[in-house]
Design a protein around this motif. Structure first.
Motif, short mmCIF file in Angstrom:
data_model
loop_
_atom_site.label_atom_id
_atom_site.label_comp_id
_atom_site.label_asym_id
_atom_site.label_seq_id
_atom_site.Cartn_x
_atom_site.Cartn_y
_atom_site.Cartn_z
N UNK B 212 0.57 -1.29 -0.16
CA UNK B 212 -0.02 0.01 0.10
C UNK B 212 0.85 1.24 -0.06
N UNK B 213 1.92 1.34 0.87
CA UNK B 213 2.79 2.21 0.95
C UNK B 213 3.39 2.70 -0.46
N UNK B 214 3.83 1.43 -0.92
CA UNK B 214 4.73 1.56 -2.40
C UNK B 214 3.74 2.45 -3.42
N UNK B 215 2.54 2.36 -3.33
CA UNK B 215 1.61 3.15 -4.28
C UNK B 215 1.87 4.83 -4.25
N UNK B 216 2.38 5.42 -3.19
CA UNK B 216 2.47 6.74 -3.10
C UNK B 216 3.89 6.99 -3.25
#
Lengths: 326, 261
Positions: B212-216
């Motif tokens: 999820x974090x990597x999407x930002x």
């Protein structure tokens, strides 16, 4: 009558009590100003900012964390919850609950001195108004004149009321002038919220009103004055009843201090709300903090204080007109 | 008796009468306002005022649960405090920390918290954002150990991931430039009977969080699982759940090694 009041006024001023009181207030205000200044500075250092929103937000978070601790008294918890909700309300409406400046200092000083400090000052004047005439022996001179006794006492009482008004005014003026040097003299128009209702379920914010600080202060002063008058009248009564000034002062002092202690622990003893000393913190109702005993509100406290006031006045006059003087 | 000027006494009396009346008006007004005054509609503010202030130093905002708060650390600093000390030493710049961590906060509560106007403003001012969340979702204060079933965990995790996505979106919406460090979970129960199964769940949880974090942009997932893998009890507080001073130091050092200037 006018002459009598003038005479009493002269005695009061000759005793230099008002000057002593002004000095005490001056010293205390200076101390508090310094303490407040230090507090603001350490807070600024700790948080690295002077932005009130950041500070308030941090306070809200800190209170939330304290609330999550399970070992906490229910009452204390409730009070924290109320102040938490209030702080959040201030923050949501972008209003600084403590706009820096002398008027805010005055407000905080009044709120903190209403139940002990100012009553003590008033007591200094009131408690020997009659009894000192006994100890000096001048009461005989006063009563042998062709004036009705109740008139003598009334002139003394009116003088007391005037002196109390002066003491409250001196408090206001000194706290404004002294704290203004440090915090600045501006801030009369700062907004402040009132009308928070503390109910059983918590804080009710549906009747909150926005006021200018000067209006709020005038109301606070009115309440402080009322409390001072009531305490003054009670000391006055003791001064009539007890010949020794020291004993009268002792009784009053004990009552006031017990009141300050009781407010912290009476919540389970409900009938304590009929004691005058539990009802002294009238300004808290304006600010919207939880009352010491559930079910107390401004009109209740004012009624109780009024009853005590009337009773004290009645007893004073009754005893003074009937009593033998020797 | 001292002889006093009659006029002085008279003027003092007049002043006293004047104040007496003023205070009486104040009293009447107070009672009147307390009962009769109509409530006004006080507008809520949603606009964010005075953005630029205190731009001399670094502004750091810490969001999350008891780990952000530093529960279990005898010194009271937590990983945030230790990290701040290190940054201060390295950069010699003043650092302003706003610690918004609340004990026991779950991802649902945090997603509500980040929607508040003032919290948004704090995030907007930040040069760096630190986040710890999820521990209370998964472990529920140690309870998760007793009723931990894989099916249940999947449902909890799904909800958590949705919340996490929302939280990170909110942070990015308020502040597009700050580096965000999202601290992963460790397994405090690794030494217990069900430790192995629990570790599996935590690893999976961390993997999904990292996804999820990597999407930002600029949101860095910081793993802590390995830090506590061996000798977990040396790094845990007496509640066997929160890290102790040493444990927080480990986390702080890991975050510190990721900082760039």
């Amino acid at each position: 009558m006018n002459k009598l009041i003038q005479n009493e006024m002269m005695k009061l001023i000759a005793k230099k009590r008002l000057i002593v009181i002004a000095l005490i207030i001056g010293v205390l205000v200076t101390l508090f100003t310094y303490a407040q200044y230090k507090q603001v500075q350490t807070q600024r250092e700790k948080l690295g900012t002077s932005d009130w929103r950041t500070i308030l937000q941090q306070q809200i978070i800190d209170t939330t964390n304290r609330l999550s601790s399970s070992r906490m008294q229910d009452e204390w918890k409730k009070q924290l919850q109320i102040s938490l909700k209030q702080q959040q309300y201030y923050l949501d409406h972008d209003i600084n609950p403590a706009e820096p400046g002398a008027p805010t200092f005055m407000r905080i000083f009044l709120e903190n001195s209403i139940d002990l400090f100012l009553p003590l000052m008033v007591m200094v004047i009131a408690s020997d108004l009659v009894s000192s005439e006994h100890s000096l022996g001048s009461i005989k001179l006063l009563l042998t004149r062709p004036i009705k006794r109740w008139k003598v006492l009334l002139s003394k009482y009116i003088t007391l009321c005037l002196a109390v008004s002066l003491v409250v005014a001196i408090t206001g003026i000194l706290s404004y002038l002294i704290s203004g040097i440090v915090f600045g003299f501006k801030g009369w128009g700062a907004p402040i919220l009132t009308g928070f209702n503390v109910t059983e379920t918590g804080l009710n914010t549906s009747e909150v009103k926005l006021l200018s600080l000067w209006k709020f202060l005038l109301m606070d002063f009115g309440l402080v004055w009322f409390v001072s008058i009531v305490v003054g009248t009670l000391s006055f009564m003791l001064s009539v009843l007890i010949r020794s000034t020291a004993a009268g002062m002792g009784v009053m002092l004990a009552a006031l201090i017990s009141g300050a202690i009781l407010t912290n622990m009476v919540s389970s003893w409900e009938t304590a709300k009929y004691l005058f000393m539990v009802n002294l913190r009238l300004t808290d109702y304006m600010k919207g903090t939880a009352p010491p005993i559930e079910g107390m509100n401004l009109s209740f406290s004012i009624m109780i204080l009024f009853v005590w006031w009337a009773a004290a006045l009645f007893v004073s006059f009754f005893v003074f007109t009937k009593k033998d003087v020797y | 008796m001292i002889c006093l000027n009659k006029n002085v006494i008279r003027s003092i009396t007049v002043i006293a009468v004047f104040f007496c009346l003023v205070w009486l008006i104040g009293l009447g007004w107070a009672v009147g306002e307390y009962y009769a005054g109509k409530p006004e509609n006080i507008p809520q503010t949603n606009t964010v005022s005075d953005k630029v202030e205190n731009k001399k130093g670094l502004t750091i905002v810490a969001l999350g649960d008891s780990l952000t708060r530093g529960t279990g650390d005898e010194t009271g600093k937590g990983y945030v405090g230790v990290l701040i000390d290190e940054i201060k030493e390295k950069t010699k710049r003043p650092v302003q920390l706003t610690n918004l961590g609340i004990n026991g906060q779950t991802s649902t509560q945090l997603s509500k918290q980040v929607q508040q106007t003032e919290i948004g403003r704090q995030i907007e001012k930040a040069d760096m954002v630190l986040v710890t969340i999820g521990g209370n979702d998964l472990f529920r204060g140690g309870q998760g150990l007793a009723d931990f079933e894989t099916g249940d965990v999947a449902a909890i995790e799904k909800k958590y991931l949705d919340n996490l996505k929302f939280i990170l979106e909110e942070i990015r919406k308020n502040n597009r430039n700050a580096n965000v460090f999202f601290i992963g979970l460790y397994n405090p129960f690794i030494d217990l009977d069900q430790g192995k199964e629990m570790s599996k769940v935590v690893r999976h949880w961390n993997y999904d969080s990292a996804e999820v974090s990597a999407a930002f942009p600029k949101i860095v997932f910081v793993p802590t699982f390995d830090l506590f893998e061996l000798k977990v009890n040396d790094y845990l507080y007496s509640d066997k759940f929160h890290p102790n001073t040493k444990g927080y130091r480990l986390i702080a050092e890991r975050v510190a090694s990721l900082l760039t200037w």
